[in-house]
Design a protein around this motif. Structure first.
Motif, mmCIF file in Angstrom:
data_model
loop_
_atom_site.group_PDB
_atom_site.id
_atom_site.type_symbol
_atom_site.label_atom_id
_atom_site.label_comp_id
_atom_site.label_asym_id
_atom_site.label_seq_id
_atom_site.Cartn_x
_atom_site.Cartn_y
_atom_site.Cartn_z
ATOM 1 N N TYR A 68 0.811 -1.214 0.000
ATOM 2 C CA TYR A 68 0.000 0.000 0.000
ATOM 3 C C TYR A 68 0.844 1.264 0.000
ATOM 4 N N SER A 71 2.649 3.363 -4.058
ATOM 5 C CA SER A 71 2.479 4.604 -4.806
ATOM 6 C C SER A 71 3.348 5.727 -4.251
ATOM 7 N N PHE A 84 3.881 -6.244 -8.443
ATOM 8 C CA PHE A 84 2.945 -5.161 -8.154
ATOM 9 C C PHE A 84 3.632 -3.845 -8.519
ATOM 10 N N TYR A 86 1.436 -1.021 -9.794
ATOM 11 C CA TYR A 86 0.431 0.035 -9.739
ATOM 12 C C TYR A 86 -0.522 -0.223 -8.578
ATOM 13 N N GLU A 87 -1.136 0.849 -8.120
ATOM 14 C CA GLU A 87 -2.058 0.749 -6.995
ATOM 15 C C GLU A 87 -3.273 -0.115 -7.323
ATOM 16 N N SER A 88 -3.700 -0.101 -8.570
ATOM 17 C CA SER A 88 -4.844 -0.934 -8.963
ATOM 18 C C SER A 88 -4.527 -2.422 -8.835
ATOM 19 N N GLU A 89 -3.280 -2.809 -9.109
ATOM 20 C CA GLU A 89 -2.866 -4.209 -8.951
ATOM 21 C C GLU A 89 -2.883 -4.609 -7.471
ATOM 22 N N LYS A 91 -4.857 -3.378 -5.083
ATOM 23 C CA LYS A 91 -6.239 -3.551 -4.653
ATOM 24 C C LYS A 91 -6.846 -4.833 -5.222
ATOM 25 N N GLN A 92 -6.453 -5.189 -6.436
ATOM 26 C CA GLN A 92 -7.042 -6.359 -7.095
ATOM 27 C C GLN A 92 -6.447 -7.675 -6.581
ATOM 28 N N GLN A 94 -4.238 -8.191 -3.735
ATOM 29 C CA GLN A 94 -3.691 -8.299 -2.375
ATOM 30 C C GLN A 94 -4.175 -9.549 -1.662
#
Length: 123
Positions: A68, A71, A84, A86-89, A91-92, A94
């Motif tokens: 987390y 970023s 990992f 990007y932040e979207s990866e 969240k998807q 984790q």
């Protein structure tokens, strides 16, 4: 009081004082040194042997927390072969990181000596 009772009281008091006088040094030699060990003073030196682990392990919770912060640091993190970036990866995916597992951390440096990638491998 009669002389006999007075002598008896004096003798009892003297015997009690004698027993107390003999017991005091014995008691002070056995109990008090233990009590003095617990009292800190300027002369007290604490030597505590601590062992630093050769390799520090990370828990799954710590790895997810590090993801987390991805970023903020802009450093790609690889966990068990999944990269990992990007932040979207994060969240998807984790949920693929077991929270109770232990991980070993390895840092890859680029040619300038900066951190290129952080790798967490399951132990």
């Amino acid at each position: 009081m009669t002389k006999t009772i007075s002598t008896f009281i004096n003798f009892s008091f003297a015997a009690l004082m004698m027993v107390t006088a003999l017991a005091y040094p014995f008691w002070s030699m056995t109990d008090w040194p233990k009590a003095y060990e617990l009292v800190p003073s300027a002369a007290t030196v604490y030597i505590e042997e601590t062992k630093i682990p050769e390799e520090v392990t990370w828990t799954g919770n710590q790895v997810v927390a590090k993801l987390y912060r991805l970023s903020e640091e802009n450093i790609p993190i690889e966990v068990n072969g999944r990269l990992f970036q990007y932040e979207s990866e994060v969240k998807q995916f984790q949920s693929t990181v077991p929270l109770n597992a232990l991980y070993k951390k390895q840092i890859e440096l680029n040619e300038t000596g900066n951190v290129a990638k952080i790798i967490f491998t399951l132990q």
